[in-house]
Scaffold this motif. Structure first.
Motif, PDB file in Angstrom:
ATOM      1  N   LYS A 106      14.099  10.251 -38.002  1.00 42.26           N
ATOM      2  CA  LYS A 106      13.555  11.372 -37.254  1.00 42.26           C
ATOM      3  C   LYS A 106      14.019  12.659 -37.909  1.00 42.26           C
ATOM      4  O   LYS A 106      14.997  12.673 -38.683  1.00 42.26           O
TER       5      LYS A 106
ATOM      6  N   SER B   5      17.553   7.672 -14.460  1.00 39.80           N
ATOM      7  CA  SER B   5      17.019   6.784 -15.503  1.00 39.80           C
ATOM      8  C   SER B   5      17.573   5.369 -15.364  1.00 39.80           C
ATOM      9  O   SER B   5      17.056   4.445 -15.969  1.00 39.80           O
TER      10      SER B   5
ATOM     11  N   GLN C 268      15.332  -2.669 -28.180  1.00 42.59           N
ATOM     12  CA  GLN C 268      15.213  -1.447 -27.383  1.00 42.59           C
ATOM     13  C   GLN C 268      15.905  -1.601 -26.025  1.00 42.59           C
ATOM     14  O   GLN C 268      16.618  -0.708 -25.580  1.00 42.59           O
TER      15      GLN C 268
ATOM     16  N   TYR D 292      10.286   4.951 -30.331  1.00 39.47           N
ATOM     17  CA  TYR D 292       8.919   4.544 -29.988  1.00 39.47           C
ATOM     18  C   TYR D 292       7.923   5.318 -30.854  1.00 39.47           C
ATOM     19  O   TYR D 292       6.969   4.743 -31.398  1.00 39.47           O
TER      20      TYR D 292
ATOM     21  N   ASN E 115       9.855   0.751 -20.281  1.00 40.41           N
ATOM     22  CA  ASN E 115       8.516   1.244 -20.622  1.00 40.41           C
ATOM     23  C   ASN E 115       8.149   0.907 -22.068  1.00 40.41           C
ATOM     24  O   ASN E 115       7.072   0.389 -22.347  1.00 40.41           O
ATOM     25  N   MET E 116       9.063   1.222 -22.974  1.00 38.54           N
ATOM     26  CA  MET E 116       8.781   0.984 -24.395  1.00 38.54           C
ATOM     27  C   MET E 116       8.665  -0.505 -24.677  1.00 38.54           C
ATOM     28  O   MET E 116       7.772  -0.950 -25.408  1.00 38.54           O
TER      29      MET E 116
ATOM     30  N   PHE F  25       1.213   4.683 -25.530  1.00 43.89           N
ATOM     31  CA  PHE F  25       2.008   4.763 -24.298  1.00 43.89           C
ATOM     32  C   PHE F  25       1.102   4.966 -23.088  1.00 43.89           C
ATOM     33  O   PHE F  25       1.257   4.315 -22.049  1.00 43.89           O
TER      34      PHE F  25
ATOM     35  N   ALA G  15      13.283   5.956  -9.890  1.00 46.79           N
ATOM     36  CA  ALA G  15      13.637   5.792 -11.307  1.00 46.79           C
ATOM     37  C   ALA G  15      12.709   6.644 -12.147  1.00 46.79           C
ATOM     38  O   ALA G  15      11.527   6.778 -11.822  1.00 46.79           O
ATOM     39  N   ALA G  16      13.244   7.233 -13.210  1.00 50.81           N
ATOM     40  CA  ALA G  16      12.411   8.070 -14.069  1.00 50.81           C
ATOM     41  C   ALA G  16      12.725   7.766 -15.526  1.00 50.81           C
ATOM     42  O   ALA G  16      13.862   7.448 -15.870  1.00 50.81           O
ATOM     43  N   GLY G  17      11.711   7.859 -16.361  1.00 48.50           N
ATOM     44  CA  GLY G  17      11.951   7.595 -17.771  1.00 48.50           C
ATOM     45  C   GLY G  17      10.761   7.989 -18.603  1.00 48.50           C
ATOM     46  O   GLY G  17       9.632   8.005 -18.106  1.00 48.50           O
ATOM     47  N   THR G  18      11.005   8.285 -19.860  1.00 52.24           N
ATOM     48  CA  THR G  18       9.944   8.743 -20.741  1.00 52.24           C
ATOM     49  C   THR G  18       9.802   7.760 -21.889  1.00 52.24           C
ATOM     50  O   THR G  18       9.460   6.611 -21.679  1.00 52.24           O
ATOM     51  N   MET G  19      10.033   8.236 -23.094  1.00 53.64           N
ATOM     52  CA  MET G  19      10.016   7.373 -24.275  1.00 53.64           C
ATOM     53  C   MET G  19      11.126   7.883 -25.195  1.00 53.64           C
ATOM     54  O   MET G  19      11.611   8.988 -25.033  1.00 53.64           O
ATOM     55  N   ALA G  20      11.532   7.038 -26.154  1.00 46.17           N
ATOM     56  CA  ALA G  20      12.562   7.442 -27.115  1.00 46.17           C
ATOM     57  C   ALA G  20      11.908   7.798 -28.444  1.00 46.17           C
ATOM     58  O   ALA G  20      10.742   7.470 -28.684  1.00 46.17           O
ATOM     59  N   HIS G  21      12.667   8.458 -29.307  1.00 47.98           N
ATOM     60  CA  HIS G  21      12.162   8.759 -30.649  1.00 47.98           C
ATOM     61  C   HIS G  21      11.768   7.477 -31.383  1.00 47.98           C
ATOM     62  O   HIS G  21      10.831   7.466 -32.170  1.00 47.98           O
TER      63      HIS G  21
ATOM     64  N   ASP H 219      18.037   1.867 -19.068  1.00 44.75           N
ATOM     65  CA  ASP H 219      17.280   3.050 -18.649  1.00 44.75           C
ATOM     66  C   ASP H 219      15.801   2.706 -18.540  1.00 44.75           C
ATOM     67  O   ASP H 219      15.287   1.875 -19.294  1.00 44.75           O
ATOM     68  N   LEU H 220      15.113   3.376 -17.631  1.00 49.84           N
ATOM     69  CA  LEU H 220      13.708   3.040 -17.395  1.00 49.84           C
ATOM     70  C   LEU H 220      12.878   3.146 -18.669  1.00 49.84           C
ATOM     71  O   LEU H 220      11.965   2.352 -18.888  1.00 49.84           O
ATOM     72  N   TYR H 221      13.205   4.117 -19.522  1.00 50.29           N
ATOM     73  CA  TYR H 221      12.335   4.264 -20.701  1.00 50.29           C
ATOM     74  C   TYR H 221      12.419   3.062 -21.618  1.00 50.29           C
ATOM     75  O   TYR H 221      11.472   2.739 -22.321  1.00 50.29           O
TER      76      TYR H 221
ATOM     77  N   SER I 272       5.387  -1.876 -23.684  1.00 46.38           N
ATOM     78  CA  SER I 272       4.335  -1.520 -24.635  1.00 46.38           C
ATOM     79  C   SER I 272       4.415  -2.400 -25.890  1.00 46.38           C
ATOM     80  O   SER I 272       3.408  -2.889 -26.390  1.00 46.38           O
ATOM     81  N   TYR I 273       5.624  -2.603 -26.402  1.00 45.72           N
ATOM     82  CA  TYR I 273       5.785  -3.461 -27.594  1.00 45.72           C
ATOM     83  C   TYR I 273       5.291  -4.885 -27.310  1.00 45.72           C
ATOM     84  O   TYR I 273       4.612  -5.496 -28.138  1.00 45.72           O
TER      85      TYR I 273
END
Lengths: 444, 444
Positions: free
Chosen positions: B334, A178, B116, A198, B13-14, A212, A190-196, B8-10, B17-18
């Protein structure tokens, strides 16, 4: 980072004394781990690259010398430090190879002051990087076919450690990190998703998922546990179906009973015809969790493994030592209770499968069919060749780890291959200990 | 260190998008520790200085932007990143203060993309530095009048971490560090003795002791356990008496039964009339050993405390989180099992002695006689004032730690002061959780 003062004060004190006395006769120091931590049957050598970089750039800058003068070192000593570079030889275990207790990871032969001054930096890099590479290798060993991604960066001990962890976990066989700067620096995926956050930033969870997908072109991993996890999976299914997505897709579970949730998630996805959508898990995982996932046949395709690997949580340091083994022509040892050392420059001999290594004097011939583990990596302060690529280290790691007997590779309560002391080393150890005991004669 | 990709990559990404959606409405994130590690009744806040430095210098360099383009981010996004700086506000607990579970250590309010992107670096610095400062404070608490010296540098997780550990142990009340670069950088006293290698480099132990005294002008600590420890003490006595030394002197015990050896050493020194020569111990120590030395009334004057503090061995990471608590005007939370969060920007209110803190919404008034713990440290991306000196942090640490009840300060099985949630925060949490549950309505 200024190299010269990046050391412990006692190294400077001792070096000053050696310089003053002209005690330049080459000293050989051996860096090894006295005992393996609990639940470790082997270690994976790491940290050598940073050691060699530090040795090549070792020097005192003007401001270092000013500080030393202010701290009370006399002019002759400061002049001595001013001209000092690392001019020695280094033999070491290449990164990625398996090492056992008492086996040298690295041996330095250099004028005493030089060899002493670099102790702190060498111990630092080798100790923590070997601890972390070992933890990462254990994760890889326990995870079957699962893909592993380094998620450690947010809780490593600093930014520098975060970079090292990404590199080390790649050596151990992780598929991606990440950590973006590490990905760039070392050429890693590199790898990554999203956070809560978002998901929470949008009116509804499903709005976040849609946004997304619209905004980012690559693979998508939907984080589904911000509110109710299984409803989150259904929202991801809806988005995947509505938007007819044709790219690598996954859902990520980050809390709760991951095995049970993975099963329910897999079922929901399969019933929706989404067999290719993968299940990704995360959340405080290490090799013990990964092994459980495999044993319980959880339908988990990939895992983000972070904090516990990034600090090697159950063994954040090793009982490492950097010990003088020869001064000039004279082999030496210490006799401290529980911390006695073996004298002389050494070589480790190994055969496959790795059931028993032989620890011998460097000049001894190895047993038939055994290969030497330490190689020359620096001569007269100059680095030799390049063993340094991550890919090469990964190959060495795979080769050695797969050659370990199953009871050594076990995650819990493993055994460790025997390290047999050669006859030559054993005889030298006896002679040296006997003469060491005479070194306290006050009447001499 | 290049700031923009140190994440981190996420986060990228976020943030992309924002930016694309113009979702710039200020987001507030709260950084806190969910639960204290075993045997911890409190934490000592640390890492803020490095956080503020990172926020001030946050930017994408040309090579970062090139990497992002190669990684698939579109031109508009890369242009958006190019102009990005951290322009937000930060409130935080000053370094050295006590913090408890669920209490924010730091709150960021900034445009969503900025808030973020800095998550990874903020979590990194605060998490490990708070863990280590806490470990060091526990050592200081358990060590009575003993002087403590930071010996951690050789086994910290990298050079950067070694510098941080020296600084943090000084905040916790350590007297000196062995780390020379840290001593220079932070103006700390440097301390150091000699290694076993130095003793071994001479024909006899006593020759090494004499040489050290001749060559170095300052205080001398004789390392006496290279061969037989008590014979080593007698060699030190001989040198001290022969050379009629008039400077601070000590002997250092680094192996064996330190309590028994300290008693025998003290007796030998006293019988020789050397009452002012101090007994210094080292070797894998932490607060549990220090407490035992005090309980057993061992005649130990000072201790070198290294590895276990430098990696916070029994709690090398904390269960830290950086959670969105408000987006624009909307409080968020959350609901993930075991990881639910409290919404809204917060303040912690404290009175002395520290028996119960109050966790309230930022805009709520504090109870009578309570003081606010979070202070404004950055506004519009600019650092305010300077809470940053080590001396000031040390004073805050002493003030808070001495105000903790005895059962909280206990090393083993401590209790933790209650953190009472204010009525305003409790009401908001209920309302926000209820509305969060509606965020998964797919038919909306």
């Amino acid at each position: 980072m200024v190299a010269g003062l990046v050391t412990d004060l006692y190294e400077l004190n001792m070096a000053a004394s050696y310089l003053r006395r002209g005690m330049s006769g080459p000293a050989t120091f051996s860096l090894f781990v006295r005992a393996l931590p609990p639940d470790r049957g082997f270690l994976v050598a790491a940290g050598l690259e940073d050691c060699l970089t530090a040795l090549e750039s070792f020097a005192f800058e003007t401001e270092d010398l000013d500080w030393l003068r202010d701290a009370g070192f006399d002019d002759a000593t400061v002049r001595g430090f001013a001209g000092l570079r690392f001019t020695g030889d280094v033999r070491a275990v290449p990164e990625g190879r398996v090492v056992l207790a008492d086996e040298p990871l690295l041996e330095v032969t250099a004028p005493a002051a030089e060899a002493q001054l670099v102790e702190t930096v060498l111990l630092n890099h080798i100790t923590y990087q070997t601890a972390i590479a070992t933890k990462a290798a254990r994760c890889r060993l326990s995870a079957g076919d699962m893909e592993l991604v380094d998620f450690a960066f947010r809780r490593t001990h600093g930014i520098e450690a975060g970079m090292a962890v990404a590199r080390l976990s790649s050596i151990a066989g992780f598929a991606a990190t990440s950590n973006v700067e590490a990905a760039r620096r070392y050429g890693l995926p590199a790898a990554g998703t999203m956070a809560h956050s978002y998901v929470e930033a949008f009116p509804r969870e499903i709005d976040a998922f849609r946004a997304f997908v619209e905004d980012l072109p690559g693979p998508v991993t939907f984080l589904v546990d911000t509110y109710d996890t299984l409803l989150g999976v259904r929202a991801a299914v809806r988005v995947i179906q509505d938007m007819t997505l044709d790219r690598p897709l996954a859902v990520r579970l980050d809390s709760g009973d991951l095995v049970a949730l993975a099963r329910e998630t897999r079922q929901i996805l399969d019933e929706a015809g989404l067999r290719k959508v993968r299940v990704f898990v995360s959340g405080g995982l290490d090799e013990y969790d990964l092994e459980r996932f495999i044993l319980e046949r959880a339908p988990i395709d990939a895992a983000g493994v972070g904090t516990r690997v990034g600090v090697s949580a159950d063994a954040p340091s090793l009982d490492s030592a950097y010990k003088l083994v020869a001064f000039g022509d004279r082999p030496v040892c210490k006799l401290s209770p529980g911390k006695a050392t073996l004298p002389g420059a050494k070589q480790v001999w190994r055969h496959f499968p790795i059931e028993q290594d032989v620890l011998a004097l460097r000049e001894e011939a190895g047993p038939d069919g055994f290969e030497p583990v330490l190689v020359e990596v620096m001569r007269n302060g100059r680095r030799l060749g390049s063993e340094g690529t991550i890919a090469a280290a990964r190959e060495r790691c795979v080769r050695d780890v797969t050659a370990l007997p199953p009871d050594v590779r076990r995650i819990r309560g493993p055994s460790s291959p025997r390290v047999r002391v050669s006859e030559g080393l054993a005889a030298l150890a006896t002679r040296t200990a006997r003469s060491a005991a005479r070194r306290q004669d006050l009447t001499w």
